[in-house]
Design a protein around this motif. Structure first.
Motif, short mmCIF file in Angstrom:
data_model
loop_
_atom_site.label_atom_id
_atom_site.label_comp_id
_atom_site.label_asym_id
_atom_site.label_seq_id
_atom_site.Cartn_x
_atom_site.Cartn_y
_atom_site.Cartn_z
N ARG A 250 1.55 -2.10 -40.51
CA ARG A 250 2.92 -1.67 -40.78
C ARG A 250 3.38 -0.64 -39.74
N TRP A 251 2.48 0.29 -39.38
CA TRP A 251 2.80 1.25 -38.33
C TRP A 251 3.14 0.53 -37.02
N HIS A 252 2.36 -0.49 -36.70
CA HIS A 252 2.58 -1.24 -35.48
C HIS A 252 3.94 -1.94 -35.51
N HIS A 253 4.27 -2.50 -36.67
CA HIS A 253 5.53 -3.21 -36.81
C HIS A 253 6.72 -2.25 -36.67
N VAL A 254 6.70 -1.16 -37.43
CA VAL A 254 7.82 -0.22 -37.42
C VAL A 254 7.96 0.46 -36.06
N THR A 255 6.83 0.88 -35.48
CA THR A 255 6.88 1.53 -34.17
C THR A 255 7.39 0.57 -33.12
N GLY A 256 7.02 -0.70 -33.24
CA GLY A 256 7.50 -1.69 -32.30
C GLY A 256 9.00 -1.87 -32.37
N LEU A 257 9.57 -1.82 -33.59
CA LEU A 257 11.02 -1.93 -33.73
C LEU A 257 11.72 -0.72 -33.13
N ILE A 258 11.10 0.46 -33.26
CA ILE A 258 11.71 1.69 -32.75
C ILE A 258 11.58 1.79 -31.24
N ALA A 259 10.37 1.51 -30.74
CA ALA A 259 10.07 1.77 -29.32
C ALA A 259 9.88 0.50 -28.51
N GLY A 260 10.04 -0.66 -29.13
CA GLY A 260 9.76 -1.90 -28.43
C GLY A 260 10.65 -2.12 -27.21
N THR A 261 11.94 -1.82 -27.35
CA THR A 261 12.84 -2.00 -26.22
C THR A 261 12.47 -1.08 -25.07
N LEU A 262 12.16 0.17 -25.38
CA LEU A 262 11.74 1.11 -24.34
C LEU A 262 10.43 0.66 -23.70
N ALA A 263 9.51 0.17 -24.50
CA ALA A 263 8.25 -0.32 -23.94
C ALA A 263 8.49 -1.48 -22.98
N LEU A 264 9.41 -2.36 -23.36
CA LEU A 264 9.73 -3.50 -22.51
C LEU A 264 10.37 -3.05 -21.20
N THR A 265 11.38 -2.19 -21.28
CA THR A 265 12.05 -1.76 -20.06
C THR A 265 11.12 -0.92 -19.18
N TRP A 266 10.21 -0.19 -19.82
CA TRP A 266 9.32 0.67 -19.05
C TRP A 266 8.31 -0.15 -18.26
N VAL A 267 7.72 -1.16 -18.91
CA VAL A 267 6.74 -1.95 -18.18
C VAL A 267 7.43 -2.86 -17.16
N LEU A 268 8.65 -3.29 -17.47
CA LEU A 268 9.42 -4.08 -16.50
C LEU A 268 9.76 -3.25 -15.27
N SER A 269 10.14 -2.01 -15.50
CA SER A 269 10.47 -1.14 -14.35
C SER A 269 9.24 -0.88 -13.51
N GLY A 270 8.07 -0.78 -14.16
CA GLY A 270 6.84 -0.65 -13.40
C GLY A 270 6.58 -1.88 -12.54
N LEU A 271 6.91 -3.05 -13.08
CA LEU A 271 6.79 -4.29 -12.31
C LEU A 271 7.73 -4.25 -11.10
N PHE A 272 8.97 -3.80 -11.31
CA PHE A 272 9.94 -3.77 -10.22
C PHE A 272 9.55 -2.76 -9.14
N SER A 273 8.77 -1.74 -9.50
CA SER A 273 8.33 -0.77 -8.49
C SER A 273 7.47 -1.41 -7.42
N MET A 274 6.87 -2.55 -7.72
CA MET A 274 6.01 -3.25 -6.77
C MET A 274 6.79 -4.22 -5.89
N ASN A 275 8.12 -4.26 -6.08
CA ASN A 275 8.96 -5.21 -5.33
C ASN A 275 8.35 -6.62 -5.38
N PRO A 276 8.16 -7.16 -6.60
CA PRO A 276 7.47 -8.45 -6.72
C PRO A 276 8.23 -9.57 -6.01
N TRP A 277 7.46 -10.37 -5.28
CA TRP A 277 8.01 -11.51 -4.54
C TRP A 277 9.14 -11.07 -3.60
N LYS A 278 9.13 -9.79 -3.24
CA LYS A 278 10.09 -9.22 -2.28
C LYS A 278 11.54 -9.44 -2.71
#
Length: 498
Positions: A250-278
């Motif tokens: 339940r903690w995982h579910h609720v925390t995911g709803l609260i912070a899931g969008t931030l987690a997604l944008t944060w890891v995506l931005s980390g991906l973009f820092s590598m300039n993938p596929w230029k």
């Protein structure tokens, strides 16, 4: 479809949740302790004031002795208290020349490195730890021309390690005990530097991109699953809007709803820092810095160092480094002191800031055929031009004010920022790089100047969302471990059959 998404999230989570948790944890550390670097302030504190006494052989003679006749960067600095020319070809080719004798420095040994480090540390005792091609704190490609590096451990208040160039004898990096200790759970862990310098070094970029992409899939699938499983109307039989009975799930579910969008944008931005596929690179002509300068440096026309140093001394200036440049076609010297930098002419006289007309005329040669659409004086920082604290990844970038920003009408929509005091090109960006600024820098560290100035509110925000992301991932680790343990027990109980 939903079943496949559930399975995807479950097994990708089992594989990556621990890594994601470590990324959030190390990111929190990096808010306050960055990867070791030699900052401008540290460099100026370590260098003595240059003197005209006994200095120096002429630039033409020194350049010839260097063996780098096409060197595009010329500096006069100090090593172990003695004046030394350092020449660079603009890439990884470095050469050093004793500024008094005019002799090329062919190599730097342990005793010389120790003397250089001790003088840089203002007499602090130190011991030579030996030569390293590359270690945990020297992965920067900017150091390639100085390898192998001679490492010296200082007995000073910060317990620093100084890295001395085997090519020039200069101290090119320092790493304090605090940076080294926290670095293992900070930058070294965050950037997966355990994969650098070994057999996987050539694959490091691809591995980081692949893991970041997988982490993005994990975050997106979890966000979708979390929304699908949440009862926005009505409740499950357990009286909750979440179907999970266990506290951890339940903690995982609720925390995911609260912070899931931030987690997604944060890891995506980390991906973009590598300039993938230029994706952030553009085709077409690039700004011509040499044309902006007015041509290459000419030894016969360059100001004589002795003349410059004598005039600076007469003016009460205390230079640490002289760097020869061409600005709008003229040969000048950039003087670096402990309090700032400025230009002087061939007689060593301080030059006033360049007028806008001179800057615009020089900038007109950067992109042949392109027109300058707009001129803007920057009196303060904005969302594209701002500074960060020195310990951060971009903290070494100089962002002086006031500055002149020019916008061009070329296909890549270049913006160029110029410093009127030094004539330097401070920043060049095209349309894709400005997009990267939002997809990486903003989403990863919320680095708008207004937010950075609102501390400690900014710290509270960054730490709060990082703790939420860490909680989300750690609960996923526990759930994943429980799932794997059940599989193992079932496998054993069935005699190896499923």
């Amino acid at each position: 479809m939903k079943r496949l998404l559930y399975l995807l999230h479950r097994w990708v989570g089992i594989a990556l949740c621990l890594l994601m948790a470590l990324w959030f944890l190390s990111g929190m550390v990096m808010l306050y302790v960055g990867y070791p670097k030699l900052t401008q302030d540290e460099l100026m504190r370590g260098l003595p004031v240059l003197s005209a006494d006994g200095c120096c052989v002429g630039l033409p003679e020194a350049l010839q002795a260097s063996g780098l006749p096409q060197a595009s960067q010329w500096r006069l600095t100090s090593v172990a208290g003695q004046p030394r020319y350092v020449f660079n070809d603009g890439r990884t080719g470095f050469a050093a020349v004793d500024a008094r004798s005019g002799q090329r420095i062919d190599s730097v040994g342990g005793d010389q490195a120790l003397a250089s480090a001790r003088h840089f540390a203002q007499g602090a005792p130190g011991r030579l730890l030996g030569a390293v091609a590359e270690d945990a704190w020297t992965h920067s490609r900017a150091l390639d021309g100085h390898r192998p590096l001679l490492r010296v451990a200082l007995d000073d208040a910060q317990q620093r390690w100084l890295y001395v160039s085997s090519t020039t004898g200069e101290v090119v990096r320092d790493a304090s005990a605090t940076e080294r200790r926290w670095g293992w759970v900070g930058a070294w862990l965050h950037w997966l530097y355990m994969l650098r310098g070994g057999p996987l070094n050539g694959w490091w970029t691809d591995i980081v991109i692949g893991l970041s992409l997988a982490g993005s899939v994990l975050a997106l699938s979890g966000l979708l699953v979390g929304v699908w499983r949440w009862r926005f109307r009505g409740r499950y039989r357990n009286g909750s809007r979440s179907p999970y009975l266990g506290k951890m799930a339940r903690w995982h579910h609720v925390t995911g709803l609260i912070a899931g969008t931030l987690a997604l944008t944060w890891v995506l931005s980390g991906l973009f820092s590598m300039n993938p596929w230029k994706v952030f690179e553009v085709s077409g002509p690039r700004p011509d810095r040499l044309a902006y300068a007015g041509g290459p440096l000419q030894p016969e026309q360059a100001p004589a160092p002795a003349t410059v140093l004598r005039q600076l001394a007469a003016d009460g200036q205390r230079p640490r480094i002289l760097e020869w440049r061409r600005v709008a076609g003229d040969h000048v010297v950039l003087v670096q002191t402990a309090t700032g930098q400025f230009l002087v002419d061939a007689q060593g006289r301080t030059l006033p800031p360049l007028p806008p007309s001179a800057l615009v005329a020089a900038a007109g040669t950067l992109l042949p055929g392109a027109r300058i659409l707009e001129q803007q004086w920057l009196q303060g920082y904005d969302r594209y031009y701002y500074s960060r604290e020195q310990h951060t990844m971009t903290g070494q970038r100089e962002r002086p004010l006031p500055a002149l920003r020019l916008r061009f009408d070329d296909a890549q929509a270049h913006w160029v920022v110029l410093d009127p005091v030094t004539g330097s090109i401070v920043q060049i960006s095209n349309s894709r790089q400005r997009t990267e600024r939002w997809l990486f820098a903003f989403l990863h560290s919320f680095d708008l100047p207004q937010l950075l100035a609102a501390r400690p509110a900014w710290d509270a925000w960054m730490l709060s969302f990082s703790v939420a992301g860490l909680t989300l991932c750690l609960t996923g680790v526990v759930l994943g471990w429980r799932r794997l343990w059940k599989k193992v027990r079932f496998f054993d109980a069935s005699g190896g059959k499923r």
